[in-house]
Design an enzyme around this catalytic site. Structure first.
Site, PDB file in Angstrom:
ATOM      1  N   LYS A 151       0.861  -1.187   0.000  1.00  0.00           N
ATOM      2  CA  LYS A 151       0.000   0.000   0.000  1.00  0.00           C
ATOM      3  C   LYS A 151       0.893   1.231   0.000  1.00  0.00           C
ATOM      4  CE  LYS A 151      -3.809   2.091   2.679  1.00  0.00           C
ATOM      5  NZ  LYS A 151      -4.723   1.902   3.828  1.00  0.00           N
TER       6      LYS A 151
ATOM      7  N   SER B 162      -9.570   1.862   3.052  1.00  0.00           N
ATOM      8  CA  SER B 162      -8.694   2.658   2.206  1.00  0.00           C
ATOM      9  C   SER B 162      -7.662   1.820   1.445  1.00  0.00           C
ATOM     10  CB  SER B 162      -7.953   3.698   3.048  1.00  0.00           C
ATOM     11  OG  SER B 162      -7.097   3.066   4.000  1.00  0.00           O
TER      12      SER B 162
ATOM     13  N   SER C  25      -9.901  -0.285   7.293  1.00  0.00           N
ATOM     14  CA  SER C  25      -9.346  -0.081   5.948  1.00  0.00           C
ATOM     15  C   SER C  25      -8.643  -1.289   5.346  1.00  0.00           C
ATOM     16  CB  SER C  25      -8.374   1.104   5.953  1.00  0.00           C
ATOM     17  OG  SER C  25      -9.069   2.315   5.953  1.00  0.00           O
TER      18      SER C  25
END
Lengths: 65, 472
Positions: free
Chosen positions: B81, B156, B180
């Site tokens: 990420k 997210s 997330s």
């Protein structure tokens, strides 16, 4: 048009620079936070206060020469 | 291209690599080819580290050939990420504000992955600074859901979920402040593990909320999450919240089944507090029946209303996030996307007393869950009240929040989302499993059992396959 009371809150935080287009959505997000705060606001007994944590670890030291 | 590699798990790939039936270079080349063929439709990667990844794969291949096999991640491509710092490689937070941010050193977790022999394939899309939303006004487009590219991944950790679900990479990292990891895992039909707070170092992960942030793995299966946790979990003196609970055999319960375990169901969360869609509820009940048939016992557990967990979590996360971003929000608000700027700015309006009160309530909720879990081994509920929503809608700003997973950010306990079924439209449905602090191994065991019992791991997104067929 920004709600006058929300405009006052923006000024109080010196945030009036944010784009006009943001303000309606921001006002809605802030309202949700106001409701969240109200939901859990209330008396908490003194005996509960130590359940909050600020914890220290023993200090690391260099050996004396 | 070796046509079936994308459908194999880390566990399966690792077994083949270890006996030299599969080359890490071949695997990495296959992942790169698949990203190039499919990711134009998915936008799951911000940056593909092609040359660097191939160099790392060649190094892994040489080490394994020399008899120096480092473990299950050796030679396995992993996505990061794009809030995980990478030395000398941009770490943008998917934001124009950090477009040129090149860290000098790796995050602790990235260093640990490299030490385990993982191949860093690239940086994956995220909601801006792990809060913004699926925005179209950022330097990179939002990730799309591989099960239907018109749908949102949620966030997210959007790119990580999409990339794993589409078989572009077998594992990835995510971060989880209010769900997330588990939210996008649920909507993309993969497994996502939010470890116990403090188990995975936050050092070098762009922060959002210091007391709620968790790093963790996102993979096709719970077993693969366990294998990634073997590398990711380590005490870090550079993270003040880092725990040192002693060795945890994260994969120790994999394949051990569910017999004898006590499952608590927080039924009011999804029946009355925030009612679920009927298909989600029906899949949940079918899962409970299947687990009982395998020897688990099930009982209802009552906690505070979900809205209390949501209130505490949102007040804390918005306050802590604003404290981090305030200087940039004041100086260059135009460098944020609309969703990110508004969500971060909202924290300016939380009174100090209300933040402290939320922290006090958090202690109550931690105690409440600990008391409830004296009588059960895990707590379960649907991860999301619905299947994936349309891309472009602000899915987190509706009055009915779609996810229940925030409860375990507030308490800090381990939590996992696994796919437990599919809707009539073919979209993934997910089960949330939460546990006692540092019993991540048990949560992963239950998730693994759910996947095996419900038979969800043989089904991949058809869209990704059709795109691949078109590319070949």
């Amino acid at each position: 048009m920004t709600d006058p009371s929300f405009a006052a809150r923006l000024r109080a935080r010196n945030l009036q620079r944010i784009p006009e287009a943001d303000q309606a959505d921001l006002a809605r997000l802030v309202q949700a936070l106001d409701e969240a705060a109200a939901r859990i606001r209330g008396p908490i007994g003194y005996l509960e206060e130590p359940s909050n944590v600020f914890r220290l670890a023993p200090a690391a030291k260099e050996a004396a020469r | 291209m070796n046509d079936d590699l994308h459908a194999l798990t880390i566990a399966e790939l690792s077994r083949r690599i270890r006996v030299r039936d599969l080359s890490p270079v071949e695997l990495t080349q296959a992942c790169i080819a698949r990203v190039k063929a499919l990711d134009g439709q998915l936008n799951s990667f911000i940056l593909l580290l092609e040359e660097q990844a191939l160099a790392e794969a060649r190094k892994a291949e040489a080490e394994i050939a020399a008899g120096d096999w480092k473990g299950p991640l050796h030679g396995i491509p992993i996505g990061l990420k794009d809030i995980y710092n990478t030395a000398g490689v941009a770490t943008t937070g998917h934001s124009g504000l950090f477009r040129d941010h090149v860290p000098a050193e790796d995050a602790t977790t990235v260093r640990l992955l490299r030490e385990a022999g993982a191949v860093i394939l690239g940086k994956t899309a995220t909601w801006e600074f792990a809060i913004g939303g699926s925005s179209f006004d950022l330097p990179w487009p939002p990730a799309r859901n591989p099960w239907n590219t018109a749908l949102d991944t949620s966030g997210s950790s959007s790119g990580s979920a999409a990339a794993v679900a589409a078989g572009l990479v077998p594992g990835s990292t995510g971060s989880d402040t209010g769900g997330s990891i588990r939210g996008p895992a649920a909507w993309c039909g993969i497994a996502g593990h939010k470890p116990t707070y403090g188990l995975v170092s936050r050092r070098g992960i762009l922060p959002l909320s210091f007391s709620l942030d968790h790093g963790g793995p996102m993979c096709w299966t719970a077993e693969d999450c366990a294998l990634m946790m073997q590398a990711l979990a380590a005490h870090d003196p550079l993270d003040a919240a880092s725990a040192d609970p002693g060795p945890i055999d994260f994969a120790g319960g994999i394949g051990q089944g569910i017999a004898g375990l006590r499952i608590g169901v927080v039924r009011h969360f999804f029946e009355t507090d925030v009612p679920c869609e009927p298909e989600v509820l029906a899949t949940f009940e079918a899962t409970l029946r299947a687990l009982q048939a395998e020897g688990a016992t099930v009982r209802d557990v009552i906690l505070s209303p979900f809205g209390v967990y949501g209130a505490v979590g949102s007040l804390i996360s918005r306050s802590e996030a604003f404290a981090i971003h305030e200087p940039h929000l004041r100086a260059t608000p135009e460098l944020y996307g609309e969703y990110g700027r508004r969500r971060l700015m909202a924290g300016a309006f939380v009174r100090a007393g209300d933040y402290v009160n939320a922290m006090r309530h958090r202690s109550r909720l931690v105690a409440e869950v600990a008391e409830a879990m004296k009588a059960v081994d895990v707590l379960v509920f649907p991860t999301s009240r619905q299947t994936a929503g349309p891309l472009g809608e602000d899915s987190m700003s509706g009055r009915l929040q779609p996810f229940f997973n925030r409860a375990f950010n507030v308490t800090g306990g381990p939590a996992l989302s696994v796919c437990n079924g599919f809707s009539a439209a073919g979209l993934p449905i997910a089960l949330h499993v939460g546990g006692r602090p540092f019993e991540d191994d048990l949560v992963l065991r239950v998730g693994d059992a759910v996947e095996r019992i419900m038979g969800t791991r043989t089904r991949r997104p058809a869209l990704a396959e059709s795109l691949q067929a078109a590319a070949e």
